[in-house]
Design an enzyme around this catalytic site. Structure first.
Site, PDB file in Angstrom:
ATOM      1  N   HIS A   1      76.117  33.349  53.028  1.00 31.09           N
ATOM      2  CA  HIS A   1      77.551  33.064  52.850  1.00 31.09           C
ATOM      3  C   HIS A   1      78.428  33.734  53.909  1.00 31.09           C
ATOM      4  CE1 HIS A   1      76.985  30.896  49.190  1.00 31.09           C
ATOM      5  NE2 HIS A   1      76.565  31.938  48.486  1.00 31.09           N
TER       6      HIS A   1
ATOM      7  N   ASP B   1      68.207  30.801  42.615  1.00 29.95           N
ATOM      8  CA  ASP B   1      69.209  30.643  41.575  1.00 29.95           C
ATOM      9  C   ASP B   1      69.369  29.198  41.113  1.00 29.95           C
ATOM     10  OD1 ASP B   1      70.122  30.324  44.154  1.00 29.95           O
ATOM     11  OD2 ASP B   1      71.826  31.658  43.958  1.00 29.95           O
TER      12      ASP B   1
END
Length: 306
Positions: free
Chosen positions: A120, A241
């Site tokens: 990110h 995830d």
């Protein structure tokens, strides 16, 4: 294969109750303890390494933000502790070492067990638990310092790798592929985001979709695109995830889905780049789901012909 551990990640602290916690890396180390692989520790990257993707002013700001005690909030959900700088720099260093070892022929594949994650982090912005774009830096390292013609980065974390996309957007020698839930943080990753040289492939998946939806997209879009691209090296942002147990997202993958996608990437790598893959840990916030996914992934990365 080679497993590169980053024990300094155990000293990167986050606020109490934060999902990106030390126990994640402890879990990964535990499930990989019996895997038959060579192991080494991640070295420190240099600031010149990080500058392959991030400007010096940003690097200086991140270094200056590291506290001598306690926690400092860098982003809405990203904090730094006294151990964070070393953990982040060794995370970068572990990815670069993986590239060096794989391209030298010493190992066919490598997995970097590290935290904090990196996908990110944009050029001048830390976000989403990430400080530096480790996998994008590894891609530039392979291109600039090893002279590769083309690399591919595949990101199967449930969150879009906006940082990697930002860092490689204008790099025509790097293909970035991301499958991710949409809508979900960070809100990027639409199909129309295609990179400066048509070098970005985004595959958004709807909430509630299972591993079969992913398998269909990889079979019809990702694997053919990789074969057409013919990279000299495949890099993986391995987030876990998308697992059905994960508390931060709503996909329904099981451990076998991570095994399946890894097998497919290994098969493509064997066809186009002598099997060469470097993978690094990104997300995964349910400890059982994370452990099961990591073990499935790394087991498929093992070179069974070695």
């Amino acid at each position: 294969m080679l497993i590169i551990n980053n024990p300094s990640g155990l000293r990167h602290e986050m606020p109490e109750g934060h999902p990106e916690r030390i126990a994640r890396l402890e879990t990964v180390f535990a499930v990989l303890a019996d895997v038959d692989a060579e192991r080494t520790e991640a070295p420190l990257a240099t600031e010149a390494d990080v500058a392959l993707c991030h400007p010096q002013g940003y690097i200086d700001a991140m270094r200056a933000a590291q506290p001598t005690e306690g926690l400092v909030q860098i982003d809405a959900d990203t904090s730094a502790s006294p151990g964070t700088w070393e953990a982040a720099m060794r995370g970068v260093g572990g990815c670069l070492l993986g590239v060096d070892r794989v391209l030298s022929g010493a190992h066919k594949r490598a997995f970097v067990a590290t935290r904090p994650p990196g996908h990110h982090a944009e050029k001048t912005r830390a976000m989403g638990f990430c400080l530096f774009g480790s996998i994008a830096i590894a891609a530039r390292h392979a291109l600039e310092r090893h002279g590769l013609s083309r690399v591919a980065v595949v990101d199967f974390d449930v969150h879009h790798g906006n940082g990697t996309q930002d860092l490689l957007w204008d790099e025509p020698r790097a293909l970035f592929v991301s499958s991710h839930q949409m809508p979900l943080y960070p809100g990027s990753g639409a199909v129309h985001e295609r990179g400066g040289s048509d070098n970005v492939l985004n595959l958004p998946l709807p909430p509630g979709s299972d591993g079969q939806a992913m398998r269909s997209r990889y079979t019809s879009h990702v694997f053919p695109r990789l074969r057409d691209w013919k990279p000299d090296l495949i890099l993986i942002s391995a987030g876990f995830d998308a697992h059905t147990r994960d508390p931060l997202a709503n996909l329904l993958w099981e451990a076998e889905d991570f095994a399946w996608v890894t097998r497919g990437l290994v098969a493509v790598a064997e066809e186009v780049c002598e099997g060469r893959i470097v993978s690094t840990l990104e997300g995964g916030y349910d400890l059982q789901g994370l452990g099961d996914g990591v073990l499935a992934h790394v087991t498929e990365l093992e070179d069974r012909d070695a």
